[in-house]
Write a protein that holds these residues in place. Structure first.
Motif, PDB file in Angstrom:
ATOM      1  N   ALA A  84      -0.994   6.673   0.492  1.00  0.00           N
ATOM      2  CA  ALA A  84      -1.484   6.066   1.481  1.00  0.00           C
ATOM      3  C   ALA A  84      -0.797   6.780   2.715  1.00  0.00           C
ATOM      4  O   ALA A  84      -1.257   6.827   3.921  1.00  0.00           O
ATOM      5  CB  ALA A  84      -0.940   4.807   1.758  1.00  0.00           C
ATOM      6  N   ILE A  85       0.253   7.712   2.561  1.00  0.00           N
ATOM      7  CA  ILE A  85       0.851   8.427   3.609  1.00  0.00           C
ATOM      8  C   ILE A  85       1.167   9.950   2.966  1.00  0.00           C
ATOM      9  O   ILE A  85       1.171  10.129   1.766  1.00  0.00           O
ATOM     10  CB  ILE A  85       2.360   8.167   3.808  1.00  0.00           C
ATOM     11  CG1 ILE A  85       2.996   7.551   2.789  1.00  0.00           C
ATOM     12  CG2 ILE A  85       2.087   6.797   4.937  1.00  0.00           C
ATOM     13  CD1 ILE A  85       4.260   7.030   2.937  1.00  0.00           C
ATOM     14  N   LEU A 100      -0.936   2.309   9.426  1.00  0.00           N
ATOM     15  CA  LEU A 100      -0.888   2.164   7.897  1.00  0.00           C
ATOM     16  C   LEU A 100      -1.814   1.120   7.516  1.00  0.00           C
ATOM     17  O   LEU A 100      -1.772  -0.020   7.830  1.00  0.00           O
ATOM     18  CB  LEU A 100       0.766   1.733   7.785  1.00  0.00           C
ATOM     19  CG  LEU A 100       0.977   2.058   6.298  1.00  0.00           C
ATOM     20  CD1 LEU A 100       0.890   3.462   5.662  1.00  0.00           C
ATOM     21  CD2 LEU A 100       2.336   1.478   5.878  1.00  0.00           C
ATOM     22  N   VAL A 137      -0.863   5.202  -4.721  1.00  0.00           N
ATOM     23  CA  VAL A 137      -1.795   4.790  -3.480  1.00  0.00           C
ATOM     24  C   VAL A 137      -2.098   6.031  -2.744  1.00  0.00           C
ATOM     25  O   VAL A 137      -3.218   6.088  -2.026  1.00  0.00           O
ATOM     26  CB  VAL A 137      -1.331   3.614  -2.726  1.00  0.00           C
ATOM     27  CG1 VAL A 137      -2.092   3.383  -1.670  1.00  0.00           C
ATOM     28  CG2 VAL A 137      -1.120   2.300  -3.448  1.00  0.00           C
ATOM     29  N   VAL A 184       7.222   8.230  -3.385  1.00  0.00           N
ATOM     30  CA  VAL A 184       7.119   6.945  -4.201  1.00  0.00           C
ATOM     31  C   VAL A 184       5.702   6.438  -4.100  1.00  0.00           C
ATOM     32  O   VAL A 184       5.392   5.869  -5.162  1.00  0.00           O
ATOM     33  CB  VAL A 184       8.077   5.949  -3.635  1.00  0.00           C
ATOM     34  CG1 VAL A 184       7.769   5.341  -2.369  1.00  0.00           C
ATOM     35  CG2 VAL A 184       8.637   4.714  -4.694  1.00  0.00           C
ATOM     36  N   CYS A 185       5.191   6.657  -3.041  1.00  0.00           N
ATOM     37  CA  CYS A 185       3.654   6.094  -2.975  1.00  0.00           C
ATOM     38  C   CYS A 185       2.799   6.527  -3.580  1.00  0.00           C
ATOM     39  O   CYS A 185       1.670   6.249  -4.350  1.00  0.00           O
ATOM     40  CB  CYS A 185       3.188   6.336  -1.272  1.00  0.00           C
ATOM     41  SG  CYS A 185       1.707   5.229  -1.124  1.00  0.00           S
ATOM     42  N   GLN A 189       3.623   4.293  -6.926  1.00  0.00           N
ATOM     43  CA  GLN A 189       2.562   3.206  -6.382  1.00  0.00           C
ATOM     44  C   GLN A 189       1.027   3.705  -6.856  1.00  0.00           C
ATOM     45  O   GLN A 189       0.280   2.821  -6.977  1.00  0.00           O
ATOM     46  CB  GLN A 189       2.637   2.730  -4.965  1.00  0.00           C
ATOM     47  CG  GLN A 189       2.105   1.379  -4.885  1.00  0.00           C
ATOM     48  CD  GLN A 189       2.877   0.461  -5.444  1.00  0.00           C
ATOM     49  OE1 GLN A 189       3.959   0.692  -6.183  1.00  0.00           O
ATOM     50  NE2 GLN A 189       2.326  -0.850  -5.599  1.00  0.00           N
ATOM     51  N   ILE A 243       5.269  -3.266   8.161  1.00  0.00           N
ATOM     52  CA  ILE A 243       5.938  -1.952   8.043  1.00  0.00           C
ATOM     53  C   ILE A 243       6.566  -1.359   9.435  1.00  0.00           C
ATOM     54  O   ILE A 243       5.388  -0.946   9.978  1.00  0.00           O
ATOM     55  CB  ILE A 243       5.857  -0.954   7.226  1.00  0.00           C
ATOM     56  CG1 ILE A 243       5.884  -1.621   5.412  1.00  0.00           C
ATOM     57  CG2 ILE A 243       6.761   0.230   6.769  1.00  0.00           C
ATOM     58  CD1 ILE A 243       5.307  -0.827   4.586  1.00  0.00           C
ATOM     59  N   CYS A 293      -2.520  -0.089   3.608  1.00  0.00           N
ATOM     60  CA  CYS A 293      -2.271   0.114   2.042  1.00  0.00           C
ATOM     61  C   CYS A 293      -1.911  -1.214   1.523  1.00  0.00           C
ATOM     62  O   CYS A 293      -2.226  -2.028   2.076  1.00  0.00           O
ATOM     63  CB  CYS A 293      -1.080   1.200   2.142  1.00  0.00           C
ATOM     64  SG  CYS A 293       0.338   0.361   2.685  1.00  0.00           S
ATOM     65  N   GLU A 294      -1.259  -1.036   0.362  1.00  0.00           N
ATOM     66  CA  GLU A 294      -0.845  -2.125  -0.446  1.00  0.00           C
ATOM     67  C   GLU A 294       0.290  -2.823   0.304  1.00  0.00           C
ATOM     68  O   GLU A 294       0.566  -4.068  -0.202  1.00  0.00           O
ATOM     69  CB  GLU A 294      -0.676  -1.796  -1.856  1.00  0.00           C
ATOM     70  CG  GLU A 294      -1.719  -1.310  -2.525  1.00  0.00           C
ATOM     71  CD  GLU A 294      -1.384  -1.052  -4.053  1.00  0.00           C
ATOM     72  OE1 GLU A 294      -0.259  -1.291  -4.448  1.00  0.00           O
ATOM     73  OE2 GLU A 294      -2.251  -0.915  -4.775  1.00  0.00           O
ATOM     74  N   PHE A 295       1.121  -2.440   1.093  1.00  0.00           N
ATOM     75  CA  PHE A 295       2.340  -2.856   1.535  1.00  0.00           C
ATOM     76  C   PHE A 295       3.264  -3.386   0.769  1.00  0.00           C
ATOM     77  O   PHE A 295       3.897  -4.390   0.946  1.00  0.00           O
ATOM     78  CB  PHE A 295       1.939  -3.979   2.740  1.00  0.00           C
ATOM     79  CG  PHE A 295       0.960  -3.648   3.801  1.00  0.00           C
ATOM     80  CD1 PHE A 295       1.414  -2.389   4.723  1.00  0.00           C
ATOM     81  CD2 PHE A 295      -0.275  -3.806   3.857  1.00  0.00           C
ATOM     82  CE1 PHE A 295       1.001  -2.128   5.587  1.00  0.00           C
ATOM     83  CE2 PHE A 295      -0.916  -3.538   5.029  1.00  0.00           C
ATOM     84  CZ  PHE A 295      -0.602  -2.343   5.797  1.00  0.00           C
ATOM     85  N   CYS A 296       3.254  -2.674  -0.380  1.00  0.00           N
ATOM     86  CA  CYS A 296       4.347  -2.875  -1.509  1.00  0.00           C
ATOM     87  C   CYS A 296       5.820  -2.865  -1.102  1.00  0.00           C
ATOM     88  O   CYS A 296       6.777  -3.335  -1.421  1.00  0.00           O
ATOM     89  CB  CYS A 296       4.087  -1.909  -2.641  1.00  0.00           C
ATOM     90  SG  CYS A 296       4.302  -0.206  -2.269  1.00  0.00           S
ATOM     91  N   GLY A 297       6.050  -2.003   0.130  1.00  0.00           N
ATOM     92  CA  GLY A 297       7.234  -1.562   0.530  1.00  0.00           C
ATOM     93  C   GLY A 297       8.208  -0.806  -0.058  1.00  0.00           C
ATOM     94  O   GLY A 297       9.303  -0.736   0.116  1.00  0.00           O
ATOM     95  N   GLN A 298       7.712   0.067  -1.253  1.00  0.00           N
ATOM     96  CA  GLN A 298       8.378   0.890  -2.072  1.00  0.00           C
ATOM     97  C   GLN A 298       9.121   1.743  -1.039  1.00  0.00           C
ATOM     98  O   GLN A 298      10.013   2.266  -1.257  1.00  0.00           O
ATOM     99  CB  GLN A 298       7.476   1.391  -3.023  1.00  0.00           C
ATOM    100  CG  GLN A 298       7.742   1.136  -4.436  1.00  0.00           C
ATOM    101  CD  GLN A 298       7.442  -0.346  -4.797  1.00  0.00           C
ATOM    102  OE1 GLN A 298       8.213  -1.285  -4.256  1.00  0.00           O
ATOM    103  NE2 GLN A 298       6.222  -0.709  -5.538  1.00  0.00           N
ATOM    104  N   CYS A 299       8.282   2.287  -0.020  1.00  0.00           N
ATOM    105  CA  CYS A 299       8.588   3.309   0.784  1.00  0.00           C
ATOM    106  C   CYS A 299       9.962   2.762   1.590  1.00  0.00           C
ATOM    107  O   CYS A 299      10.808   3.636   1.722  1.00  0.00           O
ATOM    108  CB  CYS A 299       7.523   3.815   1.747  1.00  0.00           C
ATOM    109  SG  CYS A 299       6.530   2.239   2.587  1.00  0.00           S
TER     110      CYS A 299
HETATM  111  S1  SF4 Z   1       3.704   0.248   1.481  1.00  0.00           S
HETATM  112 FE1  SF4 Z   1       3.294   0.942  -0.765  1.00  0.00          FE
HETATM  113  S2  SF4 Z   1       1.189   1.463  -0.619  1.00  0.00           S
HETATM  114 FE2  SF4 Z   1       1.813   1.355   1.668  1.00  0.00          FE
HETATM  115  S3  SF4 Z   1       2.723   3.677   2.134  1.00  0.00           S
HETATM  116 FE3  SF4 Z   1       4.614   2.346   1.285  1.00  0.00          FE
HETATM  117  S4  SF4 Z   1       4.593   3.033  -0.823  1.00  0.00           S
HETATM  118 FE4  SF4 Z   1       2.625   3.591  -0.152  1.00  0.00          FE
END
Ligand code: SF4
Ligand code: SF4
Ligand code: SF4
Ligand code: SF4
Ligand code: FES
Lengths: 140, 347
Positions: free
Chosen positions: B165-166, B185, B163, B156-157, B161, B140, B187-193
């Motif tokens: 993370a932030i 960063l 998590v 969202v995180c 998610q 990211i 984290c899970e790197f789901c990219g929801q953010c």
């Molecule tokens: S990528 Fe996913 S886990 Fe990482 S900061 Fe974004 S929402 Fe949170």
């Protein structure tokens, strides 16, 4: 603090406090109070720009209406009161009147430091240049 | 229970407990927003959705105010538009006007609002936040100078998610979204953010510099990685996938995992397997499906004859559909004659 203190410096002091206390969640307070302080700072530094007093009042009112919590809503109030162009101008005109005895004595409790007086006089000049029919008396 | 209220002179019925913003959206009335996402909790931070309610001293935010019976709402007038304009202008006064080189240009809510309010000169020009450091994580691209602190990524995180993370660190003008201790960063790197960010503050590294938004063709597809079968939208330019997104109205509500969102480079990899291979003399050789299937059938038959059906086991994949997996176990049980069959997602 008494009636000899510069209202603009007091407003600056309060805005510095607001800056330190603003949580940063909402835009008007987070960025707006920063900009208010910057405008005041440049006026007192002698770098004021034409229209700054009007901008201060407009921004203060917008912050007051749009902020999320009481901090932003009241933070700008101090600048609205103390640097409202009319009151700042009346303060300047008062000094002007005393010095030159041309304009009748104006009742106002707000005083401004010499730098601000200089700026407001300058702004009056800017405006006069743009609208020659206007008289400075109208700002009383 | 339904509530009746008036919005811009129109009588409107909505479910009790809705916010004004929901009511407005259901009725196709435009109210600008930056910090709202229907899938997240209301926040009330950007203040763009301010509306006037008759009898209230101050404008209120539509996204955080529930409707009440008989409420009279005004979504636009000179005062409100003036406030919105001031807000966008304030945001831009603390924003690098980078649209010419910004990945997000063309798909950026802030840019859209600047266009809408025709903002070029900025009355509030002043100090900007400047951050020199860049985030070294692999997925990211975080450019916090472009962040408008809408808090969507944080929510969202946390809310979706789970998590955390932030968070938003510091406060006032120095407020900044960052991972703990401002480290990279991790984290899970789901990219929801990335998917909810209204500006170019968060972008997928893999998509940087790959093409402008206007050249993108969007192709609807299904993620090939696991049995969830998330709906994905492939962003294609020059016959190459450069980004993956997902529509909020899809079955997975627009949420993906790291594989679905960022794991698409295999698509155009030269090592991608496109034909069956048979190993001859220690070397893999490309062959036709007919030949490969005949060969497999023959070898399975030989093994079954020599060692019995239970010498054979089958492992299928979560990347296949339910129907394919059903057929596979049927094949193992009925055609081969063994219960040695499993599936990668069953562990
Ligand atoms: S990528 Fe996913 S886990 Fe990482 S900061 Fe974004 S929402 Fe949170
Ligand atoms: S984030 Fe949006 S407004 Fe900012 S530079 Fe990028 S496109 Fe422009
Ligand atoms: S990074 Fe994006 S989503 Fe997160 S607060 Fe900043 S602008 Fe909002
Ligand atoms: S791999 Fe991830 S994105 Fe793809 S279907 Fe599974 S959960 Fe969804
Ligand atoms: S959308 Fe309502 S305050 Fe941001």
């Amino acid at each position: 603090m008494d009636e000899t203190d510069c209202m603009v410096n007091i407003a600056k002091y309060f805005l510095e406090f607001t800056q330190a206390e603003s949580c940063g969640k909402c835009v008007p307070c987070r960025i707006g109070t920063k900009r208010l302080l910057e405008i005041l700072q440049r006026i007192t530094d002698g770098r004021g720009r034409p229209g700054d007093t009007g901008l201060l009042e407009k921004l203060s009112n917008d912050i007051k209406s749009a902020s999320l919590c009481g901090l932003g809503q009241t933070a700008s109030g101090i600048s609205v009161m103390s640097i409202r162009p009319t009151s700042m101008r009346s303060a300047v005109l008062q000094v002007y009147a005393r010095t030159f005895s041309r304009i009748p004595y104006l009742k106002s409790s707000a005083r401004a430091a010499p730098c601000v007086q200089g700026y407001v006089l300058q702004e009056l000049l800017w405006e006069r240049r743009n609208s020659p029919t206007r008289s400075s008396r109208r700002y009383a | 229970m339904m509530v009746t209220l008036t919005i811009d002179g129109r009588s409107i019925k909505v479910r009790e407990g809705s916010t004004i913003l929901q009511a407005v959206r259901e009725n196709d009335i435009y109210v600008p927003t930056l910090c709202d996402d229907p899938r997240l909790e209301p926040y009330g931070g950007c203040r763009l959705c301010l509306v006037r309610i008759k009898g209230m001293a101050r404008p209120v935010t539509a996204c955080t105010t529930p409707v009440t019976e008989g409420m009279e709402v005004e979504t636009t007038n000179e005062e409100i538009e003036g406030l919105r304009r001031t807000i966008v202008e304030l945001l831009l006064s603390d924003h690098p006007t980078d649209c010419m080189i910004c990945e997000k240009a063309g798909d950026c809510t802030l840019q859209e609002l600047a266009y809408f309010y025709n903002l070029r000169e900025n009355r509030f020009e002043g100090e900007r936040r400047k951050y020199a450091d860049s985030d070294g994580n692999p997925f990211i691209e975080r450019n916090m100078e472009k962040c408008i602190l809408c808090g969507k990524c944080v929510r969202v995180c946390n809310e979706v998610q789970g998590v955390n993370a932030i968070e938003i660190a510091y406060r006032g003008f120095s407020a900044k979204v960052c991972p703990p201790f401002e480290k990279d960063l991790d984290c899970e790197f789901c990219g929801q953010c990335v998917s909810v960010c209204p500006t170019g503050a968060l972008m997928g590294k893999i998509s940087m510099g790959m093409g402008r938004q206007k050249d993108i063709e969007k192709v609807e597809s299904v993620c090939p990685y696991c049995g969830c079968g998330c709906n994905i939208t492939l962003h294609v330019t020059r016959n190459e996938v450069i980004r993956v997104s997902s529509r909020p109205e899809s079955l997975n509500e627009g949420w993906l995992c790291v594989k679905g969102r960022f794991g698409f480079k295999f698509n155009s990899s030269p090592e991608r397997l496109k034909y069956p291979l048979i190993k001859r003399n220690g070397q893999f050789e490309e062959t036709s499906w007919d030949e490969a299937l005949d060969y497999v059938a023959e070898r399975l038959g030989d093994i079954k004859d020599s060692y019995g059906a239970d010498a054979i086991a089958g492992l299928s994949s979560a990347r296949c559909t339910n129907e394919e997996n059903y057929l596979f176990q049927k094949f193992m049980r009925a055609a081969i004659g063994t219960n040695n069959v499993d599936h990668c997602a069953r562990y």
